[in-house]
Design an enzyme around this catalytic site. Structure first.
Site, PDB file in Angstrom:
ATOM      1  N   LYS A  80     -13.507  17.948  20.634  1.00  0.00           N
ATOM      2  CA  LYS A  80     -13.353  16.808  19.729  1.00  0.00           C
ATOM      3  C   LYS A  80     -13.090  17.253  18.288  1.00  0.00           C
ATOM      4  CE  LYS A  80     -16.575  13.805  22.287  1.00  0.00           C
ATOM      5  NZ  LYS A  80     -15.593  12.797  22.742  1.00  0.00           N
ATOM      6  N   GLY A 152     -22.928   7.160  23.775  1.00  0.00           N
ATOM      7  CA  GLY A 152     -24.315   7.542  23.549  1.00  0.00           C
ATOM      8  C   GLY A 152     -25.335   6.468  23.823  1.00  0.00           C
ATOM      9  N   GLY A 213     -20.676   4.879  27.498  1.00  0.00           N
ATOM     10  CA  GLY A 213     -21.748   4.142  28.156  1.00  0.00           C
ATOM     11  C   GLY A 213     -21.804   4.271  29.662  1.00  0.00           C
TER      12      GLY A 213
END
Length: 295
Positions: A80, A152, A213
């Site tokens: 990332k 998260g 999620g």
């Protein structure tokens, strides 16, 4: 600079279709992901749930961490960078990663511009919450899109919302005239050629994964049935009670997402899933999905 062709970049992304990409923070986790059947791993210093807890500024992983993970596995390794931070992207390209995620999970570096992804030889994946956002990222050179969800949280509700939003927008434009498509392009602030191509194909022009999620095998299968080409799983694997079992189960459920008997079987006796967060408990200004959405 030698540029990777659009065909090569999008071809790499297509190779991951139907698979699971897992966040890992060390060589041990990378090996677990590879053994479970992940098509790729995302190298980072902290999984999204820990980034959310820590607050502050989240940046690209230390190059030594990326190299450690690259040396540990034979499957492709992604990493990332912050939105707009093209120097972090240059560093990752120099290290030899296989794909870069310009990610809202990290702290946004530029509030006005995303990275010009056509200036790089390796492919990029970017997040999107709606069709306009997705097509703007494709126009910048993204070879893969992932619906953002809310990383998260262990809560799939935002991933569902974003996938339904994109799929619904595509259905709405499929039978529109060319003049109507130009109007849509203006309304969603997207290139009209990409809007037209999306209407013709009945899907966005690049691979579209789901993220944010996903915490259980059933979550992964749900997103596949809603139209995802594959799934990213961040905190859901290594914040669970039994990461090895959960990793394998998520891979199986993603590959056989319409087989309820198999999903029931692989979901049995996995132990506790990662702790979840109710999306309503997160103030709008603290939601990671909002980063970069106005560009």
């Amino acid at each position: 600079m030698i540029h990777g062709t659009k065909v090569l970049k999008e071809g790499f992304a297509k190779m991951t279709k139907g698979g699971v990409i897992m966040d890992v923070v060390n060589a041990e986790q990378a090996a677990i992901a590879e053994d479970a059947g992940a098509v790729s791993v995302m190298a980072l210093e902290r999984v999204p749930s820990d980034i959310r807890k820590a607050g502050g500024v989240a940046r690209m992983a230390d190059p030594s961490k990326v190299i450690e993970i690259m040396d540990a596995v034979d499957i492709p390794v992604m990493a990332k960078v912050r939105i707009g931070h093209f120097v972090e992207a240059q560093v990752l390209q120099s290290l030899g990663v296989d794909m870069i995620d310009e990610s809202e999970v990290l702290t946004q570096a530029d509030e006005d511009f995303h990275i010009d992804k056509e200036q790089f030889t390796i492919p990029f994946v970017c997040g999107a919450r709606d069709l306009g956002e997705a097509l703007r990222r494709v126009d910048e050179g993204a070879a893969m899109i992932r619906t953002k969800g809310e990383a998260g949280t262990g809560n799939v509700v935002e991933a569902v919302r974003h996938m339904r939003t994109i799929q619904g927008a595509i259905r709405e434009i499929e039978n529109k005239t060319e003049e109507e498509l130009w109007q849509v392009a203006r309304e969603i602030n997207a290139p009209r050629e990409l809007v037209k191509l999306t209407a013709e194909k009945g899907r966005i022009p690049v691979v579209n994964f789901s993220a944010g999620g996903i915490a259980t095998p059933a979550d992964a299968a749900l997103m596949m049935q809603l139209g995802a080409d594959g799934v990213f799983v961040g905190s859901g694997i290594f914040k669970s009670e039994n990461p090895e079992l959960v990793a394998k189960a998520v891979v199986e459920a993603t590959a056989h997402y319409e087989d309820a008997d198999l999903i029931a079987d692989v979901s049995t006796d996995l132990g506790a899933a990662m702790p979840g967060i109710d999306i309503n408990e997160i103030p709008e200004e603290e939601r990671l999905q909002n980063r970069g959405n106005l560009i």
